[in-house]
Design a protein around this motif. Sequence first.
Motif, mmCIF file in Angstrom:
data_model
loop_
_atom_site.group_PDB
_atom_site.id
_atom_site.type_symbol
_atom_site.label_atom_id
_atom_site.label_comp_id
_atom_site.label_asym_id
_atom_site.label_seq_id
_atom_site.Cartn_x
_atom_site.Cartn_y
_atom_site.Cartn_z
ATOM 1 N N LYS A 272 0.486 10.538 -63.858
ATOM 2 C CA LYS A 272 0.438 11.258 -63.523
ATOM 3 C C LYS A 272 0.606 12.392 -63.008
ATOM 4 C CE LYS A 272 -3.843 9.854 -64.997
ATOM 5 N NZ LYS A 272 -4.131 10.340 -66.471
ATOM 6 N N GLU A 275 3.483 13.704 -65.196
ATOM 7 C CA GLU A 275 2.536 14.616 -66.336
ATOM 8 C C GLU A 275 2.453 15.959 -65.792
ATOM 9 O OE1 GLU A 275 -0.757 14.159 -69.354
ATOM 10 O OE2 GLU A 275 -0.258 12.350 -67.947
ATOM 11 N N SER A 280 4.788 16.201 -71.064
ATOM 12 C CA SER A 280 4.826 15.552 -71.373
ATOM 13 C C SER A 280 5.949 15.250 -72.070
ATOM 14 C CB SER A 280 4.363 15.924 -73.595
ATOM 15 O OG SER A 280 5.752 16.862 -74.295
ATOM 16 N N GLY A 283 6.684 12.119 -68.880
ATOM 17 C CA GLY A 283 6.544 10.336 -69.256
ATOM 18 C C GLY A 283 8.082 10.285 -69.764
#
Length: 451
Positions: A272, A275, A280, A283
Amino acid sequence: MSNKVPFSFIVVIGLMLFALFFGAGNLIFPPMLGQSAGMNIWSANAGFLVTGVGLPLLGVLALGFSGKDDLQSLASRVHPVFGIVFTTVLYLAIGPLFAMPRTGNVSFEIGVKPFLAENSSPVPLLIFTIIFFSITCFFSLNPAKIVEIVGKILTPIKLTFIGILVVVAFIHPIGDFQAPVKNYTVQPFFNGFKEGYLTMDTLASFVFGIIIINAIKDKGAKTKKQILIVCGKAAGIAAIILATIYTALSYMGASSVEKLGLLDNGGTILAKVSEYYFGSYGGILLGLMITIACLTTSVGLVTSCSAFFHKLFPKVPYKTIAISLSIFSAIVANIGLTELIAISVPVLTAIYPLAIVLIFLTFLHSLFKGKAEVYQGSLLLTFIISFFDGLNGAGIQLSSINHFFNAILPMYDVGLGWVIPAIVGGFIGYGISILRVKFRLNHPTRLIKQK
């Protein structure tokens, strides 16, 4: 060969030591600690650094200080049977039963699973673990190259990935610290101390220490003093990096609660946060970071465990053991991360204090002249208490015994009730050793008849 070890090699050894220690648990537990500790983060983090940095590096130094070639020889100072049993249990714990499977499972949970559909089949995990442990096995079949592989190649890559995330988290914190939750509302230091158990690094220090010391010897250090000096410098390098990253990860976890809320585990927190900062692309960055971190630890564990079991069973080739451990770890990793952690907690709670006490007794060895009774008394009383701590960790509550220990043992309620018994047991053992000497002096004829 010159006895002087180049500083450049010491740096490589220090980076290698960091890389071997910094694996799956080291990434996921500090953020969890930070989220739970909140405003008590600094006290909790200090406790975590004791078991996550201080004790593991003391373990490496203790092995060099002892002059022993392996953990079994060191543990045999207690008793030969203890040497075999303790060493085997330790290698199984940090090897195929817990730590090795966890490296593959954590890599999948954070690096791959977020990109899959919810409630996906178990096939992706199976495929990933096969690939992951195949790579681990490949590197482990070339143990002579581990210093170069881990210290010169994998570690710089891993440090780059981790550095990007923690630097951004420090410069632009997500939010303010929140109130502590769970056990961190009181005695955060001791709870952080126990949280460090889950990294398994103090146990692993006996194993990784062998790799480090052998590498130092191969480079030209021959005397005990030379080995300790080089080992100490390398440990200092590793300690600085480990403490910095642990603190950064804890801070990142503590500052994330305000906007992200309390999350289930460290892997989710990292995902989290990544991100939040990088969208994106976060990740992908996190997945690479986790996979590299876990892979380096996995290679070190397979190499070390294979070498131990090959020594224990010399008729079985090293390569056969390495391949078998890799396959077994891939299978166990498919059980699931939550289940692995749940099973490991009571076992680690029971055996971790034994490793800690053995480290300190090693440094005090000359003070009590290496009397086996001191080792035996101290470790026996330690295990009695830690065994019941392990039962508590497994959810098996023996109320009457817990009440009794709480009444007579300081810090039993925070999982450190074994400290006083360890000290008392050592003194009892020393007293017994003196009485035995006096008995022999007063009854020489009996000894002659026995001979």
